[in-house]
Design an enzyme around this catalytic site. Structure first.
Site, PDB file in Angstrom:
ATOM      1  N   HIS A  61       0.846  -1.194   0.000  1.00  0.00           N
ATOM      2  CA  HIS A  61       0.000   0.000   0.000  1.00  0.00           C
ATOM      3  C   HIS A  61       0.879   1.240   0.000  1.00  0.00           C
ATOM      4  O   HIS A  61       0.729   2.127  -0.839  1.00  0.00           O
ATOM      5  CB  HIS A  61      -0.933   0.016   1.209  1.00  0.00           C
ATOM      6  CG  HIS A  61      -1.877   1.175   1.196  1.00  0.00           C
ATOM      7  ND1 HIS A  61      -2.414   1.721   2.332  1.00  0.00           N
ATOM      8  CD2 HIS A  61      -2.371   1.916   0.167  1.00  0.00           C
ATOM      9  CE1 HIS A  61      -3.199   2.735   2.004  1.00  0.00           C
ATOM     10  NE2 HIS A  61      -3.185   2.873   0.699  1.00  0.00           N
ATOM     11  N   ASN A  84      14.249   7.346  12.896  1.00  0.00           N
ATOM     12  CA  ASN A  84      12.942   6.733  13.122  1.00  0.00           C
ATOM     13  C   ASN A  84      12.582   5.909  11.894  1.00  0.00           C
ATOM     14  O   ASN A  84      12.686   6.381  10.766  1.00  0.00           O
ATOM     15  CB  ASN A  84      11.883   7.807  13.366  1.00  0.00           C
ATOM     16  CG  ASN A  84      10.603   7.236  13.929  1.00  0.00           C
ATOM     17  OD1 ASN A  84      10.626   6.473  14.890  1.00  0.00           O
ATOM     18  ND2 ASN A  84       9.477   7.610  13.349  1.00  0.00           N
ATOM     19  N   GLN A  92      17.888  -6.101  17.782  1.00  0.00           N
ATOM     20  CA  GLN A  92      19.300  -5.921  18.092  1.00  0.00           C
ATOM     21  C   GLN A  92      20.193  -6.291  16.913  1.00  0.00           C
ATOM     22  O   GLN A  92      21.251  -5.681  16.715  1.00  0.00           O
ATOM     23  CB  GLN A  92      19.673  -6.756  19.314  1.00  0.00           C
ATOM     24  CG  GLN A  92      20.954  -6.320  19.983  1.00  0.00           C
ATOM     25  CD  GLN A  92      20.954  -6.689  21.460  1.00  0.00           C
ATOM     26  OE1 GLN A  92      21.054  -7.848  21.806  1.00  0.00           O
ATOM     27  NE2 GLN A  92      20.831  -5.703  22.315  1.00  0.00           N
ATOM     28  N   ASP A 111      29.121   5.914  16.707  1.00  0.00           N
ATOM     29  CA  ASP A 111      29.200   4.643  17.426  1.00  0.00           C
ATOM     30  C   ASP A 111      27.916   4.464  18.231  1.00  0.00           C
ATOM     31  O   ASP A 111      26.972   5.249  18.102  1.00  0.00           O
ATOM     32  CB  ASP A 111      30.447   4.576  18.322  1.00  0.00           C
ATOM     33  CG  ASP A 111      30.513   5.704  19.343  1.00  0.00           C
ATOM     34  OD1 ASP A 111      29.443   6.279  19.689  1.00  0.00           O
ATOM     35  OD2 ASP A 111      31.616   6.019  19.823  1.00  0.00           O
ATOM     36  N   SER A 130      15.046 -10.369  12.996  1.00  0.00           N
ATOM     37  CA  SER A 130      15.646 -10.546  14.319  1.00  0.00           C
ATOM     38  C   SER A 130      16.561 -11.763  14.290  1.00  0.00           C
ATOM     39  O   SER A 130      16.392 -12.668  13.469  1.00  0.00           O
ATOM     40  CB  SER A 130      14.559 -10.747  15.371  1.00  0.00           C
ATOM     41  OG  SER A 130      15.125 -11.056  16.625  1.00  0.00           O
ATOM     42  N   HIS A 228      -0.282   2.582  19.417  1.00  0.00           N
ATOM     43  CA  HIS A 228       0.123   1.448  18.600  1.00  0.00           C
ATOM     44  C   HIS A 228      -0.142   1.725  17.112  1.00  0.00           C
ATOM     45  O   HIS A 228      -1.139   2.360  16.757  1.00  0.00           O
ATOM     46  CB  HIS A 228      -0.647   0.194  19.015  1.00  0.00           C
ATOM     47  CG  HIS A 228       0.137  -0.753  19.849  1.00  0.00           C
ATOM     48  ND1 HIS A 228       0.624  -0.422  21.097  1.00  0.00           N
ATOM     49  CD2 HIS A 228       0.550  -2.035  19.611  1.00  0.00           C
ATOM     50  CE1 HIS A 228       1.274  -1.462  21.599  1.00  0.00           C
ATOM     51  NE2 HIS A 228       1.256  -2.449  20.707  1.00  0.00           N
ATOM     52  N   SER A 274      -4.038   1.625  22.213  1.00  0.00           N
ATOM     53  CA  SER A 274      -4.505   1.188  20.901  1.00  0.00           C
ATOM     54  C   SER A 274      -5.063   2.365  20.113  1.00  0.00           C
ATOM     55  O   SER A 274      -5.668   3.272  20.684  1.00  0.00           O
ATOM     56  CB  SER A 274      -5.592   0.124  21.074  1.00  0.00           C
ATOM     57  OG  SER A 274      -6.187  -0.194  19.832  1.00  0.00           O
ATOM     58  N   GLU A 435       8.350  -2.329  24.751  1.00  0.00           N
ATOM     59  CA  GLU A 435       7.059  -1.641  24.746  1.00  0.00           C
ATOM     60  C   GLU A 435       6.650  -1.377  26.190  1.00  0.00           C
ATOM     61  O   GLU A 435       6.364  -2.315  26.930  1.00  0.00           O
ATOM     62  CB  GLU A 435       5.990  -2.498  24.068  1.00  0.00           C
ATOM     63  CG  GLU A 435       6.349  -2.985  22.680  1.00  0.00           C
ATOM     64  CD  GLU A 435       5.174  -3.629  21.978  1.00  0.00           C
ATOM     65  OE1 GLU A 435       4.074  -3.039  22.022  1.00  0.00           O
ATOM     66  OE2 GLU A 435       5.349  -4.704  21.394  1.00  0.00           O
TER      67      GLU A 435
END
EC number: 3.5.1.23
Length: 670
Positions: A61, A84, A92, A111, A130, A228, A274, A435
């Site tokens: 989309h 962002n 990580q 760094d 991940s 969220h 939410s 979170e």
């Protein structure tokens, strides 16, 4: 002169002063803003966020982006970098790889200490990036193409920001937005004794950092607000940056329209907040997930734009930062951060309440059914015996579903996590790798503010989803309720207290200009990744067709507000991610159909959708739609598709494409 007239005159003077050009030599900072494409595989990769085996990518989309902000202190040359990203999380693995790339390219410049990576937490992007198995379960393992697209794009965004360094000024403003989030675990929230000001369950605070160039023009902004990115439901299969991504797109594309303008909409303590205002998936304020995505995004944009346009407080002072890796396994916590007793963290474990998911945003099932998940079976299954009694006692109210920290040969969730803090003049920005619920974040914010006031800090911004990801963090009281967030709090009932201790200690170190100790090292698990998601063997066109052939032509004419839908014979999107490019173009050829072609929309635009589907064993169909927006010039248009196909015999990937016949846009419906 009346008080109201005097106030209006004063505000006008302030705004005039902010807009006046300044001598570059007199400006306190230099800054650079950059943006780059990080969109991963657009077909047959599990999406990250809802943990559903059935939710796989099947088109685009809007694309995903990394937005980078480089700030340099004019006096010292010291730099900070904030990025962002339109991702579900910053894992990580991504953080480690990005920093390795930056260190190699800019030795001594960037760094871990001065680079912060954050995510918007969209649940509509491809996963598998991940190195910890828990977060790859529903994706069937590690997806290298998506991982590389993310890392490459983040690095590229920083490179572009650095190349655009210019003298400028920074301004901070804040306000309240009360119609864009709702607490999905209100009963747990109400168990907190310190909710004065937060009785309705939300954190309404929005903070905005504005970047103003030497000519007094707004060059970009970062907005922090907790909600969220789950306006798109787990029934969606199109890549989408969700509500925060739409807010960025709207400011950059529809409002500013200036080349190089960058607007980031970042997260804070959104763990139990939410966007689904009716507390069910895809509902609130409307009953359409696309309408909700746009509306919640617009509400965030409108408040951020309002704050940026008001008289703000100029940010002045030094840049500084601290960073450390911390081993969370059995980390001791001092009594002043607990119930008055020394406590410690636990080996990581997830609870049974996690398996149900969040019913307000979208239930599991996490991909935990071993018979349906070859990746999980290869790992040895979810449960490997009865959890040790010591762990059961340490995790207190949690009924353990899996002791993820005890898995062999490597834990399924992190044991070592990054803690980071930026000082930007009188502002402190905290980077936390999880979170956090409303009150979990508020408590840390308050504690850091108290520890930092003596250093002249006036504002503290808490940024969750930063530098790594270790599920949820609840307060002690919320943890005892063991709702979804409590079952997802990995390190036991005192997890929030541990983070508060770590951030307060770091604030003191910044205040006193002391170093912080890093005694742990985040492991590099790139050696040990598995993938059970099938790749592309070869592409074949439909029988009797060629790649790029049009399967569905447009009508002869449409009016503004209509939807144009066409279809093509294509190849698999995994063949080429088309990074910084597009799978489609809407092309304007003028009222007579003869003018120089002008692209008016791509696969990054809100009004287009690119949907992919497999046909038979190895054929593919691309369906492209364009909802003709208000303001579209009447005239003739056509739609072009771009793709790539793999040859079975040579395994060579070649670019393919095709165009529809032209159609006419007549104007609005009579």
């Amino acid at each position: 002169m009346s008080r109201s007239a005097f106030t209006a005159l004063l505000l006008s003077c302030v705004l005039l002063a902010l807009s006046m050009p300044a001598r570059a030599d007199d400006l306190p900072y230099r800054f650079g803003l950059g943006k780059a494409d990080i969109t991963g595989e657009a077909a047959e990769v599990g999406m990250m966020g809802y943990s559903s085996l059935e939710q796989k990518t099947a088109g685009i989309h809007m694309r995903q982006w990394a937005r980078a902000f480089v700030i340099e202190e004019a006096a010292s040359g010291r730099r900070l970098v904030y990025v962002n990203t339109d991702l579900g999380m910053i894992f990580q693995a991504v953080h480690l790889k990005v920093l390795a790339r930056l260190k190699a390219k800019y030795p001594g410049v960037y760094d871990e200490n001065n680079v912060m990576l954050a995510a918007t937490h969209t649940h509509s992007g491809p996963g598998g990036f991940s190195h910890y198995a828990m977060y790859n379960l529903s994706v069937l393992g590690f997806q290298e193409k998506t991982f590389n697209a993310i890392v490459d794009g983040i690095v590229r965004s920083i490179e572009r920001a650095q190349a655009r360094l210019q003298p400028g000024r920074l301004f901070y403003g804040s306000g309240e937005l009360r119609n864009a989030n709702r607490n999905r675990s209100l009963l747990s929230h109400l168990k907190n004794p310190d909710i004065v000001g937060y009785e309705d369950g939300i954190d309404p605070q929005m903070s905005v950092l504005s970047f103003v160039d030497a000519n007094g023009e707004l060059a970009g902004a970062i907005s922090w607000f907790p909600v969220h990115s789950t306006s798109m439901t787990n029934a969606n299969h199109l890549i989408s940056p969700d509500n925060k991504g739409y807010a960025s797109y709207h400011w950059e594309h529809d409002v500013s329209r200036k080349s190089g303008f960058v607007a980031a909409f970042a997260q804070t303590n959104a763990g139990n907040l939410s966007p689904n205002l009716n507390l069910k998936p895809g509902s609130g304020p409307f009953d359409n997930e696309f309408d909700n995505t746009r509306e919640i995004g617009l509400r965030q944009f409108a408040k951020a734009y309002e704050i940026a346009g008001q008289a703000q407080e100029e940010v002045l002072g030094e840049l500084d930062s601290r960073f450390r890796f911390v081993d969370f396994t059995r980390l001791p916590i001092r009594p002043e951060f607990t119930d008055g007793q020394p406590r410690q963290l636990c080996t990581a474990a997830i609870g049974t309440s996690l398996a149900a998911g969040s019913t307000e945003d979208g239930p599991g099932p996490l991909g935990l059914e071993e018979g349906n998940n070859p990746f999980l079976s290869a790992l040895g299954g979810l449960l490997t015996g009865v959890p040790p009694q010591e762990l059961v006692q340490c995790q207190a109210e949690k009924t353990i579903l899996a002791d993820t920290g005890n898995k062999k040969p490597y834990p399924w969730t992190p044991t070592v996590l990054p803690i980071q803090m930026f000082r930007i003049g009188q502002l402190e920005l905290l980077g936390a790798p999880a979170e956090f619920t409303v009150m979990a974040g508020v408590r840390i914010r308050r504690a850091v503010q108290a520890a930092s006031e003596a250093a002249g800090i006036r504002h503290v911004v808490f940024n969750g989803y930063a530098n790594a990801y270790a599920s949820y963090v609840t307060t002690r009281e919320e943890y005892a309720a063991q709702e979804y967030e409590g079952g997802s709090t990995l390190y036991g009932p005192w997890t929030q207290a541990a983070y508060q201790q770590l951030f307060v200690d770091m604030a003191v170190a910044l205040r006193e200009r002391l170093p912080v100790e890093t005694s742990a090292i985040a492991p590099d698990l790139s050696c040990c990744q598995m993938n059970f998601q099938t790749g592309v063997v070869a592409d074949d066109p439909y029988i009797g067709k060629s790649f790029g052939d049009v399967l569905q032509q447009p009508r002869e004419s449409y009016r503004i507000g209509d939807k144009v839908t066409v279809a093509f014979v294509t190849g698999h999107p995994k063949n080429d991610l088309r990074t910084e490019k597009t799978f489609l173009e809407v092309v304007n050829i003028g009222k007579d159909g003869k003018q120089t072609p002008e692209t008016v929309a791509t696969d990054n635009d809100w009004d287009t959708q690119y949907r992919w589907e497999r046909v038979g064993i190895s054929a593919s169909k691309a369906t492209i739609s364009w909802s003709i927006p208000p303001g579209t010039e009447p005239g003739h248009y056509y739609i072009r598709h771009y793709g790539n196909a793999k040859n079975f015999w040579t395994q060579k990937i070649s670019e393919i494409g095709g165009s529809t016949r032209s159609f006419e846009v007549l104007g609005t419906t009579p």
